[in-house]
Design a protein around this motif. Structure first.
Motif, PDB file in Angstrom:
ATOM      1  N   ILE A  69     -30.235  21.581  -0.498  1.00  0.00           N
ATOM      2  CA  ILE A  69     -29.486  21.553   0.770  1.00  0.00           C
ATOM      3  C   ILE A  69     -28.057  21.083   0.518  1.00  0.00           C
ATOM      4  N   LEU A  70     -27.902  20.035  -0.268  1.00  0.00           N
ATOM      5  CA  LEU A  70     -26.558  19.520  -0.564  1.00  0.00           C
ATOM      6  C   LEU A  70     -25.742  20.523  -1.378  1.00  0.00           C
ATOM      7  N   GLU A  71     -26.389  21.256  -2.270  1.00  0.00           N
ATOM      8  CA  GLU A  71     -25.689  22.297  -3.025  1.00  0.00           C
ATOM      9  C   GLU A  71     -25.165  23.376  -2.078  1.00  0.00           C
ATOM     10  N   ARG A  72     -25.909  23.652  -1.006  1.00  0.00           N
ATOM     11  CA  ARG A  72     -25.533  24.696  -0.042  1.00  0.00           C
ATOM     12  C   ARG A  72     -24.493  24.214   0.968  1.00  0.00           C
ATOM     13  N   ILE A 122     -34.698  27.866   2.809  1.00  0.00           N
ATOM     14  CA  ILE A 122     -33.837  26.692   2.972  1.00  0.00           C
ATOM     15  C   ILE A 122     -32.417  27.125   3.334  1.00  0.00           C
ATOM     16  N   ALA A 123     -31.922  28.165   2.670  1.00  0.00           N
ATOM     17  CA  ALA A 123     -30.581  28.671   2.960  1.00  0.00           C
ATOM     18  C   ALA A 123     -30.495  29.190   4.393  1.00  0.00           C
ATOM     19  N   LYS A 157     -32.784  16.115   8.756  1.00  0.00           N
ATOM     20  CA  LYS A 157     -33.254  17.118   9.720  1.00  0.00           C
ATOM     21  C   LYS A 157     -33.329  18.502   9.086  1.00  0.00           C
ATOM     22  N   LEU A 158     -32.394  18.846   8.196  1.00  0.00           N
ATOM     23  CA  LEU A 158     -32.479  20.128   7.509  1.00  0.00           C
ATOM     24  C   LEU A 158     -33.693  20.178   6.590  1.00  0.00           C
TER      25      LEU A 158
END
Length: 157
Positions: free
Chosen positions: A12-15, A92-93, A26-27
């Motif tokens: 998530i942080l990479e995106r 996830i994306a 929350k993500l």
């Protein structure tokens, strides 16, 4: 299955680059929920707890405790996105993309309201709490942006 919620959070942080820790939680929650509803299995083994600000994965919280913002690499060596499958990355994306405009507080309010309604009902397991929350949130405009093949149909289990 991802090895941990931290692997998912790392991706998530990479995106997303820099986001609030509340939004990160929350993500991760919505990624777990969508995977659970679509596939019938969790994306990662950790559970979420219903906290005042909405669902929180304590294992992830322990890594960002005391921070408001978090950036890629700040979870330390605890997680890696390398083990995620293409299907997991796509899901996830899609969650990150659909919810990119929502703040952590927006997502917290949405998830918190659905969880609070059901946390006192003993017949619901943790899986059901996640499923109920995502079902309640699917009508929100940000979830409507998800690809139709990623979102389960209302009424299906």
């Amino acid at each position: 299955m991802a090895r941990s919620v931290v692997d998912v959070a790392t991706y998530i942080l990479e995106r997303t680059d820099t986001i609030t820790t509340m939004k990160l939680q929350k993500l991760a929650f919505y990624s777990q929920a969508l995977h659970l509803v679509n596939n019938g299995t969790p994306l990662f083994p950790e559970d979420f707890q219903a906290w005042r600000g909405g669902p929180v994965a304590p294992e992830l919280y322990a890594l960002h405790r005391g921070k408001f913002l978090i950036r890629p690499g700040e979870l330390g060596n605890a997680g890696t996105s390398e083990g995620l499958t293409e299907e997991e990355r796509t899901l996830i994306a899609a969650v990150c993309g659909a919810m990119s405009e929502a703040t952590g507080a927006d997502l917290s309010q949405r998830t918190h309201a659905a969880l609070i309604q059901h946390t006192t009902a003993p017949e619901y397991s943790r899986r059901h709490l996640v499923e109920i929350s995502v079902r309640a949130s699917l009508n929100a405009p940000t979830f409507q942006q998800l690809s139709p093949d990623l979102v389960f149909q209302q009424g299906q289990g």
